[in-house]
Scaffold this active site. Sequence first.
Site, PDB file in Angstrom:
ATOM      1  N   TYR A 248      14.480 -86.071  37.044  1.00 10.73           N
ATOM      2  CA  TYR A 248      13.686 -85.019  36.298  1.00 10.73           C
ATOM      3  C   TYR A 248      14.211 -84.833  34.790  1.00 10.73           C
ATOM      4  O   TYR A 248      13.283 -84.942  34.046  1.00 10.73           O
ATOM      5  CB  TYR A 248      14.318 -83.650  36.981  1.00 10.73           C
TER       6      TYR A 248
ATOM      7  N   ASN B 143       0.630 -79.886  32.617  1.00 13.30           N
ATOM      8  CA  ASN B 143       1.715 -78.849  33.397  1.00 13.30           C
ATOM      9  C   ASN B 143       2.197 -79.580  34.480  1.00 13.30           C
ATOM     10  O   ASN B 143       3.376 -79.170  34.925  1.00 13.30           O
ATOM     11  CB  ASN B 143       0.762 -77.552  33.438  1.00 13.30           C
TER      12      ASN B 143
ATOM     13  N   ASP C  45       7.730 -72.067  42.667  1.00 12.82           N
ATOM     14  CA  ASP C  45       8.071 -72.860  43.797  1.00 12.82           C
ATOM     15  C   ASP C  45       9.283 -74.055  43.505  1.00 12.82           C
ATOM     16  O   ASP C  45       9.960 -74.428  44.439  1.00 12.82           O
ATOM     17  CB  ASP C  45       7.061 -73.241  44.624  1.00 12.82           C
TER      18      ASP C  45
HETATM   19  N1  LIG Z   1       9.931 -73.134  37.022  1.00 14.01           N
HETATM   20  C1  LIG Z   1      10.522 -73.531  35.974  1.00 14.01           C
HETATM   21  O1  LIG Z   1      11.778 -72.803  35.668  1.00 14.01           O
HETATM   22  C2  LIG Z   1      10.300 -74.717  35.009  1.00 14.01           C
HETATM   23  C3  LIG Z   1      11.301 -74.836  33.950  1.00 14.01           C
HETATM   24  C4  LIG Z   1      11.183 -76.184  33.206  1.00 14.01           C
HETATM   25  C5  LIG Z   1       9.871 -76.815  33.237  1.00 14.01           C
HETATM   26  N2  LIG Z   1       8.993 -76.503  34.142  1.00 14.01           N
HETATM   27  C6  LIG Z   1       8.058 -77.189  34.494  1.00 14.01           C
HETATM   28  O2  LIG Z   1       6.628 -76.309  34.550  1.00 14.01           O
HETATM   29  C7  LIG Z   1       5.757 -77.364  35.283  1.00 14.01           C
HETATM   30  C8  LIG Z   1       5.018 -76.521  36.271  1.00 14.01           C
HETATM   31  O3  LIG Z   1       6.093 -76.037  37.230  1.00 14.01           O
HETATM   32  P1  LIG Z   1       6.141 -74.807  37.997  1.00 14.01           P
HETATM   33  O4  LIG Z   1       7.308 -74.130  37.901  1.00 14.01           O
HETATM   34  O5  LIG Z   1       4.974 -74.113  37.905  1.00 14.01           O
HETATM   35  O6  LIG Z   1       6.336 -75.445  39.731  1.00 14.01           O
HETATM   36  P2  LIG Z   1       5.370 -75.274  40.677  1.00 14.01           P
HETATM   37  O7  LIG Z   1       4.661 -74.111  41.077  1.00 14.01           O
HETATM   38  O8  LIG Z   1       5.975 -76.141  41.705  1.00 14.01           O
HETATM   39  O9  LIG Z   1       3.825 -76.157  40.096  1.00 14.01           O
HETATM   40  C9  LIG Z   1       3.771 -77.410  39.913  1.00 14.01           C
HETATM   41  C10 LIG Z   1       2.151 -77.718  39.964  1.00 14.01           C
HETATM   42  O10 LIG Z   1       2.020 -79.137  39.693  1.00 14.01           O
HETATM   43  C11 LIG Z   1       1.121 -79.828  40.625  1.00 14.01           C
HETATM   44  N3  LIG Z   1       1.474 -81.182  40.854  1.00 14.01           N
HETATM   45  C12 LIG Z   1       2.510 -81.726  41.351  1.00 14.01           C
HETATM   46  N4  LIG Z   1       2.099 -83.177  41.366  1.00 14.01           N
HETATM   47  C13 LIG Z   1       0.877 -83.306  41.193  1.00 14.01           C
HETATM   48  C14 LIG Z   1       0.105 -84.342  40.789  1.00 14.01           C
HETATM   49  N5  LIG Z   1       0.309 -85.612  41.028  1.00 14.01           N
HETATM   50  N6  LIG Z   1      -1.203 -84.102  40.259  1.00 14.01           N
HETATM   51  C15 LIG Z   1      -1.619 -82.967  40.083  1.00 14.01           C
HETATM   52  N7  LIG Z   1      -0.897 -81.870  40.449  1.00 14.01           N
HETATM   53  C16 LIG Z   1       0.426 -81.880  40.706  1.00 14.01           C
HETATM   54  C17 LIG Z   1       1.450 -78.919  41.829  1.00 14.01           C
HETATM   55  O11 LIG Z   1       0.471 -79.065  42.765  1.00 14.01           O
HETATM   56  P3  LIG Z   1       0.761 -78.961  44.408  1.00 14.01           P
HETATM   57  O12 LIG Z   1       0.617 -77.184  44.695  1.00 14.01           O
HETATM   58  O13 LIG Z   1      -0.579 -79.490  45.078  1.00 14.01           O
HETATM   59  O14 LIG Z   1       2.008 -79.184  44.734  1.00 14.01           O
HETATM   60  C18 LIG Z   1       1.618 -77.519  41.390  1.00 14.01           C
HETATM   61  O15 LIG Z   1       0.319 -76.943  41.165  1.00 14.01           O
HETATM   62  C19 LIG Z   1       6.318 -78.504  35.619  1.00 14.01           C
HETATM   63  O16 LIG Z   1       6.018 -79.415  34.918  1.00 14.01           O
HETATM   64  C20 LIG Z   1       7.857 -78.172  35.827  1.00 14.01           C
HETATM   65  O17 LIG Z   1       8.749 -79.331  35.420  1.00 14.01           O
HETATM   66  C21 LIG Z   1       9.296 -75.456  35.252  1.00 14.01           C
END
Ligand SMILES: NC(=O)c1ccc[n+]([C@@H]2O[C@H](COP(=O)([O-])OP(=O)(O)OC[C@H]3O[C@@H](n4cnc5c(N)ncnc54)[C@H](OP(=O)(O)O)[C@@H]3O)[C@@H](O)[C@H]2O)c1
Length: 312
Positions: free
Chosen positions: A236, A94, A270
Amino acid sequence: MSKMEAYKRIALVTGGNKGIGLEICRQLALNGTNVILTARDEKRGKEAVEKLTKDYGLTNVIFYQLDVTDLSSIESSVGFVKSQYGKLDILVNNAGIVGHEFSKPIAEKINNGGDSSYILEVQAKLQAADLKFLAAMTIEPYEKAKECIDINYYGTKAMCEAFIPLLQLSESPRIVNVSSYFGKLEFIPGENIRNEIGNISTITEVRLEELLGTFLEDFKAGRLKESGWPDMSSAYTVSKVAVCAYTRILAKKYPKIIASSVNPGYVKTDINLNTGVISTEEGAKGPVMLALLPDGSSSGQFYDETELCSFE
Ligand SMILES: NC(=O)c1ccc[n+]([C@@H]2O[C@H](COP(=O)([O-])OP(=O)(O)OC[C@H]3O[C@@H](n4cnc5c(N)ncnc54)[C@H](OP(=O)(O)O)[C@@H]3O)[C@@H](O)[C@H]2O)c1
């Protein structure tokens, strides 16, 4: 027998300290799965586990520190899972970042939460995948683009490679790679690149990574558009397309493992300055459904939330 051992399936989730990852952990744990919530930051990860225990009474979630770009950290987590459980049933990749930064005035306008009509406009434009609008609001430095490819694609790949031996010891192994709406091939303008990545009979990991290398060179040289790459939110998009393509390659290479990629939806987290339109509870549904797919399900597929969707 400890409470952890009383549960059957073992799942490991990356980036579990917040957002969709945290909610995936919560839903899997509620389902009765033993969850290893991992995070790159120990404090944030431990606090997330404490929250799940305190707010939901979940005792089947534990923390392990894991940065998906740090090989020694990945190896340490493999050693931990091996010694504690002897196998892994579910791997959810994730963790992810966007390769762009919101320009300062835009971030301030959204973050201060004062301009709600502007937030609604941003939501509508992003929901409609209005890339021109996104480009106007963001900047994409090369270092950030490279970091995005490193975390989203190479981090996912390193995790799969490291955990596949333990997944193969499971009776029902599952890999869920969190991709994006932009993970669909249609977001790569160049027909030749699209055809190569989309051809599951010929595409290999080596070729996929050659293409990623070319993308970064083209990015650096300022020739994304003429080379057939997306020129907005480019790293991305390319990273998430590569995650989907890699998932298809995995499925072919390891027929015993059911590997899926998924767009969780436009989720309020975030990563998009909380402009998303669905809750983390909704956004985690697709990844959780795929983590718990019944035996015999099709592998290598791409899902849009909980619906099967074409990658091409
Ligand atoms: N939100 C959306 O609308 C959306 C849409 C499509 C896809 N996604 C995908 O969903 C996934 C989760 O995103 P989210 O929306 O929940 O965003 P988020 O709240 O920013 O969470 C991202 C997570 O990834 C972690 N992370 C980043 N780099 C890392 C690394 N090198 N090693 C381990 N953990 C790491 C962050 O840790 P830290 O807290 O330490 O930074 C955080 O826990 C991502 O892959 C994103 O691309 C999200």
